[in-house]
Design an enzyme around this catalytic site. Structure first.
Site, PDB file in Angstrom:
ATOM      1  N   ASP A 536      44.907  66.918  34.230  1.00 23.89           N
ATOM      2  CA  ASP A 536      44.832  67.519  35.475  1.00 23.89           C
ATOM      3  C   ASP A 536      43.314  68.407  35.451  1.00 23.89           C
ATOM      4  O   ASP A 536      42.293  67.800  35.088  1.00 23.89           O
ATOM      5  CB  ASP A 536      45.588  69.175  34.994  1.00 23.89           C
ATOM      6  CG  ASP A 536      44.922  69.610  33.860  1.00 23.89           C
ATOM      7  OD1 ASP A 536      43.398  70.563  33.796  1.00 23.89           O
ATOM      8  OD2 ASP A 536      44.851  69.158  32.856  1.00 23.89           O
ATOM      9  N   GLU A 616      42.762  32.001  28.018  1.00 29.64           N
ATOM     10  CA  GLU A 616      42.983  33.449  28.010  1.00 29.64           C
ATOM     11  C   GLU A 616      41.367  34.120  28.337  1.00 29.64           C
ATOM     12  O   GLU A 616      41.709  34.705  29.121  1.00 29.64           O
ATOM     13  CB  GLU A 616      44.048  33.922  27.094  1.00 29.64           C
ATOM     14  CG  GLU A 616      45.621  33.405  27.227  1.00 29.64           C
ATOM     15  CD  GLU A 616      47.011  33.557  26.158  1.00 29.64           C
ATOM     16  OE1 GLU A 616      47.400  33.615  26.606  1.00 29.64           O
ATOM     17  OE2 GLU A 616      46.459  33.949  25.040  1.00 29.64           O
TER      18      GLU A 616
END
Ligand code: DGJ
Length: 734
Positions: A536, A616
């Protein structure tokens, strides 16, 4: 001055670059809302009067019993209560004589340059180089002496107006405040849609759009925190509004507690919109001269769709909410161990994840839950903020040194407001938790909530957390909160004041943030609450970024981040690449797509780097590099939602565009596999029509096109690829 008062008509006019907000004092003394929308000319606006309206059975003020002025019909800025308005009112107060009534009439006003701030609550601030003004209007109820001061902050260049309210008991005896809305907007029209962001844990801020009718649209929380289920931000818009078209209003409450937002059409086909603290289980006692401050609402208006509204909100949340140096400084790319290890790790394992994380190009390693007390699972340790030397194989400083030696900054996880019964803290202070005498408190994730309405508990937490921060080289903190409030009863509070606990909890929380975050300006703080249950505007005044969701599945994330983006900037959304199959959904998505989605956030990794192959790791390092390349447009640019993932189920696309229109990045992800070549055109927005831009198409061909053509025709995107494939188009002015 962006705020004017016209004494002849007692009219207030607030202007931003492209909007106007008008209200006036009626002859009966109430402050009436006249207009909020696109900017009006400097001409005579006297046509804008509320008139006097009533309908059958409308109560009328006693002195005006022969007239047509009913508070049940008039558009008000702060609606009265108990004296004729039967709609959702701004206030409910039990006066000292036991009556429920408030009839606020204009007393005085004050206009000054600069933006007001609020006592004990977060609010937006104005920067030295920008224009912001404040209007304060005082209304009073003559019979009781209860006063309210309505605060309006006008950010002229940002097209944002903030509102807040201060209630003062100006009478001689105590009163009880039962409801106080921060914002009331009365529109003399119908035909609005209400867009809100709903969900649950691990799937926050999905998007729902409803017609505002005579049946109320209402969202809110009574969980003590905004929660996963609803977010305190909404959009009120024309029925046919879309990203580029239609009138819309964005509203966001800066409050990390219970909230309500209600929109409803009244019997005369007018629409009332309110937002504020949820009135359920709320009662605040005010003795003579006491005040109560209701949190700030941020409002904005767009005459041309959601994108413009979003840009206004993103701009203020980026520039006027948080004073952290990280609002302007590049934020680190991080590796977090949570999804890799959960509670099962040793100091050695942690250091190896960090070391290997460096190979992914990360700047920061974050040690998540499980490093303190007897915390080997969810059952123990919360509250005991001392390192578990046995588990870690030494002091925190030893681990930090090794992480720093590997070339990474070090960050640490805390959950300061929580406690396990199995903790030294609970054994010493069983009365420090929220619980009701004679009942066992509800348990959630095996934890209880500390009663942070108490000064002694606040002092303990601040001291314990700061002790770790001040004695170790910590450069980042993840501040978590993993349950809702129940049993909201404080042992130190007398019976009469127990209705204040929910709000006092929020005030206590902001005191913790003051005592820990504001005293550590060099640390980057990231909010978290079981993912994004505390996302918020209040949090964004303290923390530049918030972990968006514990759902790190890239496909769901496109929806979560889509909903989040209406009010909150991309730079506030914590987003990481995690392992596949995804822990929550079991879905497998390519590294490339996971990275493309996480790039539309703060970017980081949630991987066991010790189990990754060199290939990776090298691939991740390339994505980290790419994120850094696009960092400025992603973090500071304008965000465009190019598709709505709840409507277009074939592909999702979004864009980050530099404010100076020099470059943009479009990302598109296919949502399904197709059997045929299926070419869609991705149309960028926010480019300069007259400039020429260069971009590389999917087939490697480099093209140069004008902004005008690009925005009209778009770039071809072939959906004939495997499911969840993604593509990024970088477009640059030549
Ligand atoms: C909930 C958070 O959302 C996770 O990322 C993780 O930090 C856990 N809590 C740790 O308990």
């Amino acid at each position: 001055m962006s705020i004017q008062f016209f004494p002849e008509t007692k009219t207030f006019r607030l202007d931003t670059k492209e909007t106007s907000y008008i209200m006036s004092v009626s002859r009966q003394g109430h402050l009436l809302h006249l207009y909020y929308g696109g900017k009006l000319g400097d001409d005579d606006i006297s046509v804008l009067t509320a008139g006097e309206i009533r309908t059958g059975f409308s109560p009328l003020p006693y002195e005006y019993a022969d007239g047509r002025y009913s508070l049940d019909c008039m558009p008000q800025e702060f609606s009265t209560d108990g004296v004729g308005d039967f709609r959702y009112t701004s206030i409910s107060v039990v006066n000292s004589d036991g009556s429920y009534a408030f009839d606020g009439k204009y007393v005085k006003h004050r206009i000054y340059s600069g933006k007001y701030s609020l006592d004990c609550l977060p609010s937006l601030f104005s920067n030295p180089d920008e224009k912001a003004d404040t209007l304060e209007v005082e209304l009073a109820d003559k019979a009781t002496g209860v006063r309210v001061t309505l605060l309006y902050g006008v950010f002229e260049d940002k097209d944002v107006i903030t509102r807040a309210v201060i209630v003062k008991n100006g009478g001689n005896d105590k009163i009880k405040l039962r409801r106080i809305m921060s914002c009331n907007l009365d529109f003399r029209r119908v035909g609005f849609d209400f867009i809100h962001f709903y969900g649950h844990a691990y799937l926050e801020r999905l998007t729902e759009r409803e017609h505002v009718t005579h049946a109320a649209c209402e969202i809110g929380s009574v969980k003590g925190t905004p929660g996963h289920e609803h977010n305190p931000s909404v959009v009120l818009c024309d029925r046919n509004a879309n990203e580029e078209y239609g009138e819309c209003y964005g509203a966001a409450l800066l409050y990390t507690g219970n909230f309500i937002c209600n929109a409803k059409v009244d019997q005369l086909n007018q629409t009332r919109f309110v937002m504020g603290i949820h009135p359920e289980k709320f009662e605040f006692v005010l003795n003579a001269d006491d005040t109560f401050t209701a949190p700030e609402v941020v409002l904005t208006y767009s005459d041309s769709g959601f994108a413009k509204m979003t840009h206004h909100l993103h701009d203020v949340f980026r520039e006027n909410a948080c004073r952290s140096k990280y609002m302007k400084q590049r934020r680190p790319v991080l590796v977090n161990n949570w999804e890799a290890t959960r509670f099962s790790f040793t100091g050695e394992k942690i250091v190896s994840i960090a070391r290997e994380g460096k190979k992914l190009g990360a700047d920061l390693f974050v040690l998540d839950d499980g490093w303190f007390g007897a915390r080997n699972d969810e059952h123990a340790g919360l509250g005991d903020w001392t390192v578990n030397r046995e588990k870690m194989g030494g002091d925190l400083s030893d681990i930090i040194k090794q992480v720093n030696d590997a070339g990474l900054m070090f960050g640490l996880w805390f959950e300061p407001e929580m406690i396990n019964e199995d903790s030294d803290l609970y054994r010493a202070h069983p009365d420090w938790v929220l619980k009701i005498p004679g009942r066992q408190p509800a348990i959630c994730r095996n934890q209880l909530v500390l009663d942070i309405t108490r000064q002694d508990v606040q002092d303990y937490i601040i001291k314990a957390v700061n002790n770790i921060l001040d004695n170790n080289h910590i450069e980042y903190v993840k501040w978590d909160f993993n349950r809702y409030l129940t049993d909201t009863y404080s042992a130190l509070c007398d019976n009469e004041h127990q209705g204040e606990i929910f709000h006092r909890f929020v005030l206590g929380f902001y005191k913790l943030l003051d005592g820990i975050i504001l005293t550590h300006p060099d640390i980057l703080f990231e909010g978290c609450s079981g993912g994004g249950s505390r996302f918020d505007g209040g949090m964004l005044c303290y923390q530049p970024q918030i972990w968006c969701s514990d759902d790190t599945d890239a496909v769901w994330r496109t929806k979560i981040q889509y909903g989040t983006s209406f009010a909150y900037p991309v730079s506030s959304m914590g987003a990481h690449v995690s392992a596949c199959p995804n822990k929550k959904t079991q879905r497998t998505v390519s590294f490339k797509t996971r990275a493309a989605v996480a790039m539309s956030g703060t970017f980081g990794y949630e991987l066991d780097t010790t189990r990754m192959t060199d290939a990776e790791k090298a691939e991740c390092a390339e994505y980290t590099k790419l994120f850094r390349k696009y960092y400025d447009i992603i973090t500071y640019g304008d965000y465009y939602r190019l598709t709505n993932p709840f409507e277009n189920t074939r592909y999702v696309a979004w864009e980050h565009a530099a404010k100076d229109k020099s470059e943009c990045l479009i990302t598109a992800v296919t949502m399904d596999a197709y059997t045929q070549h299926h070419i869609m055109y991705l149309k960028p927005r926010g480019l300069d029509e007259n400039a020429m831009y260069e971009t590389e198409l999917a087939d490697g061909k480099v093209i140069i096109m004008s902004g005008k053509t690009l925005m009209k025709v778009g770039l071809p995107f072939d959906l004939f690829v495997s499911q969840y494939e993604s593509r990024q188009f970088y477009i640059k002015k030549v």
